[in-house]
Design an enzyme around this catalytic site. Structure first.
Site, PDB file in Angstrom:
ATOM      1  N   GLU B  66      -7.743  -3.961   4.604  1.00  0.00           N
ATOM      2  CA  GLU B  66      -6.633  -4.203   3.682  1.00  0.00           C
ATOM      3  C   GLU B  66      -5.897  -2.876   3.442  1.00  0.00           C
ATOM      4  O   GLU B  66      -6.161  -2.164   2.482  1.00  0.00           O
ATOM      5  CB  GLU B  66      -7.121  -4.783   2.340  1.00  0.00           C
ATOM      6  CG  GLU B  66      -7.179  -6.300   2.304  1.00  0.00           C
ATOM      7  CD  GLU B  66      -8.554  -6.827   2.701  1.00  0.00           C
ATOM      8  OE1 GLU B  66      -9.433  -6.002   3.070  1.00  0.00           O
ATOM      9  OE2 GLU B  66      -8.756  -8.062   2.645  1.00  0.00           O
ATOM     10  N   HIS B 254       2.774  -1.985   6.220  1.00  0.00           N
ATOM     11  CA  HIS B 254       1.871  -3.134   6.172  1.00  0.00           C
ATOM     12  C   HIS B 254       2.689  -4.406   6.043  1.00  0.00           C
ATOM     13  O   HIS B 254       3.602  -4.469   5.221  1.00  0.00           O
ATOM     14  CB  HIS B 254       0.874  -2.986   5.019  1.00  0.00           C
ATOM     15  CG  HIS B 254       0.017  -1.772   5.185  1.00  0.00           C
ATOM     16  ND1 HIS B 254      -1.042  -1.732   6.051  1.00  0.00           N
ATOM     17  CD2 HIS B 254       0.111  -0.532   4.663  1.00  0.00           C
ATOM     18  CE1 HIS B 254      -1.575  -0.524   6.029  1.00  0.00           C
ATOM     19  NE2 HIS B 254      -0.894   0.228   5.196  1.00  0.00           N
TER      20      HIS B 254
END
Lengths: 349, 349
Positions: B66, B254
């Protein structure tokens, strides 16, 4: 007027509500035609009363048991302290304005500093989220902000932020006139706490018999000398004043002198080229331990340029530490927020 | 990775934590000496894992399951999305830093955009107040801010705002060296939502086999061409990249491509004279429906002057409506926040 374990407490921090209406279609609307009785009924919902009244050709100024109300042709300002509930009179205000032909709200500003004791406030003022929720039920597309450090010294604002007209839910807005964006408009507020107790002692019935004596002793009448002053000294202590001038500008000062929760607010929409002098004058008059300044100014106002000057000039005052300075650019206004505290090793302004 | 009544949802919005340590007394400290095993154990508390690693002489860059982690000699950056809990590793970080001789935190920044679904987050990330409360237990005198409109598009920040050194509770700070305030330092973030689905479709295993192919197809490698890129294409979709250059600067992107909750973040500390071109490049690459920009810059940085330029230049882009622009002056840094949405009548950037 709340009693708790710490004894007597009074919340000097005011809730400030300002509403502008679009010109009425017939062009004959005037909020100053609303009757005294109607205002008294409206203020019942706020839980305060009219204690004095002055006016000139451009503005009506009401001194209230908790702060002030100013009424111009299209602009209404209500500032109330303590545990009053100003948002609760908005329904009545919109109804009374409608009767004057004002069917469209163009601008709304609701603002306040963080309360010293939020837990003693009444609904819908028990927190900023609750206030925003209440305002959202009345107005579409409001935006809400917190300037300064959350949960510390901060200042909350709810406002329309778009230049487009805001229509009341039951109103067709097409005939309304867009507010003239070239008209200079500005508001400065200076909110002070931890004040000098020698100065504060002047705002007491044990020292003076009326507001005028207290104002002369402390120099309040010199801050903006062209203002016609209507003031009141409360028993046993506390002071309120409204000032209005021939250009339709206003000033208002409210003082909670008690040492444990001393608070002084200064507010004016006076059009000055430079607010630094005014801020210094107010600070030197009341001698706070900490204060915050907000300046709202539209782009054509002289105050707009002053913002940058203030940033550099005022922060160099050696006795003050600037804890926060923020600037917000709204479509029609710019907002400057700054919060200062006296440096620990300094004792005088 | 949460299932609810609306079906699958992933929170792309990251929590961003940046910590700077004062030079160690021996001058030999280096966070990059912390072992891979120690970082893996630390990241257990965050609930994420290392999936790739690159480094050069100045910076270590970890790609995580993540998002990302960047480690320089005295600076540590952790950025994690989903329902990760980055604040929960701070105790470990302070312990690992202490073992490197770093006993004093000089700066901390914790920031994030408002979550799309705050209700699926884990403690202490279920709300900004909870996050602040947690940080306050570890650090003295932090300040917390909300930029933008509360409860709408906004960005939260917790930071030390004083130039003085912040000592950890169990540490004597007297020998610590004050951070060099003349060293240029800046961070830009561009957080985008409602992205173009043609662009987003490139970040899927059904279209490309690896991150490099997706980056080439979308032009990611042209945004800052001197960056050495380490990227990863997730299965079935999603993309992460770290870039580092020989000056020790980093960039990181991201991407959560799913239409229902599309999100792309761009972040870099690259030292540029003008961020307007970079912002335009990023926006044209990903084609968001709305985005916010934050720029942190200290006063000696070139970016400081760019702030004012951005204000006038970028807001005139005809297809974008600027909903909010705010500037905060901190003792060592200035922060610019701006939030834009595509105008309703425009369909292209």
């Amino acid at each position: 007027m709340e009693e708790n374990n710490d004894g007597y407490f009074f919340e000097g921090v005011e809730k400030l509500l300002e509403v502008w209406f679009a010109e009425s279609s017939a062009g004959t609307g005037d909020l100053r035609n609303i009757s005294r009785l109607d205002w008294e009924n409206l203020l019942c919902h706020v839980k305060c009363e009219i204690i004095s009244f002055t006016k000139n050709d451009l503005i009506d100024a009401f001194l209230l048991s908790e702060s002030s109300m100013f009424v111009s042709r299209r602009r209404w300002i209500l500032k109330t302290c303590g545990t009053t509930t100003p948002l609760k009179c908005l329904d009545q205000l919109l109804q009374l304005a409608r009767e004057q032909g004002y069917t469209v709200v163009t601008d709304i500003y609701y603002s306040r500093k963080n309360f010293t004791k939020p837990e003693v406030q009444n609904a819908p003022h028990r927190g900023f989220y609750e206030e925003v929720y209440y305002l959202d039920t009345l107005f579409p597309e409001g935006r809400s902000y917190c300037l300064g450090s959350i949960n510390q010294e901060c200042w909350y604002l709810y406002t329309f932020s778009k230049p487009e007209l805001k229509a009341l839910p039951d109103v067709i807005a097409e005939e309304a006139i867009i507010k003239d964006t070239t008209e200079p408009d500005q508001t400065i507020e200076i909110l002070m706490q931890n004040l000098d107790q020698d100065v504060m002692s002047c705002f007491s019935k044990s020292k003076f018999t009326n507001g005028r004596e207290a104002a002369i002793a402390t120099g309040i009448q010199h801050i903006l000398p062209d203002m016609l002053i209507d003031d009141f000294l409360f028993d046993p202590c506390g002071y309120s004043m409204n000032g209005i001038n021939e250009r339709g500008e206003y000033m208002t000062i409210h003082i909670t002198p008690e040492e444990k929760f001393s608070y002084v607010s200064f507010e004016s929409n006076v059009d000055l080229a430079n607010y630094t002098k005014l801020i210094n004058h107010v600070i030197k008059t009341f001698k706070p331990g900490k204060f915050l300044v907000t300046i709202f100014a539209n782009k054509s106002s002289l105050a707009y340029e002053t913002m940058k000057e203030l940033e550099s000039e005022y922060s160099t005052l050696s006795n003050w530490q600037r804890n926060d300075m923020q600037c917000c650019n709204f479509p029609l206004y710019n907002l400057l927020f700054a919060q200062y505290s006296r440096k620990l090793d300094s004792s005088s302004t």
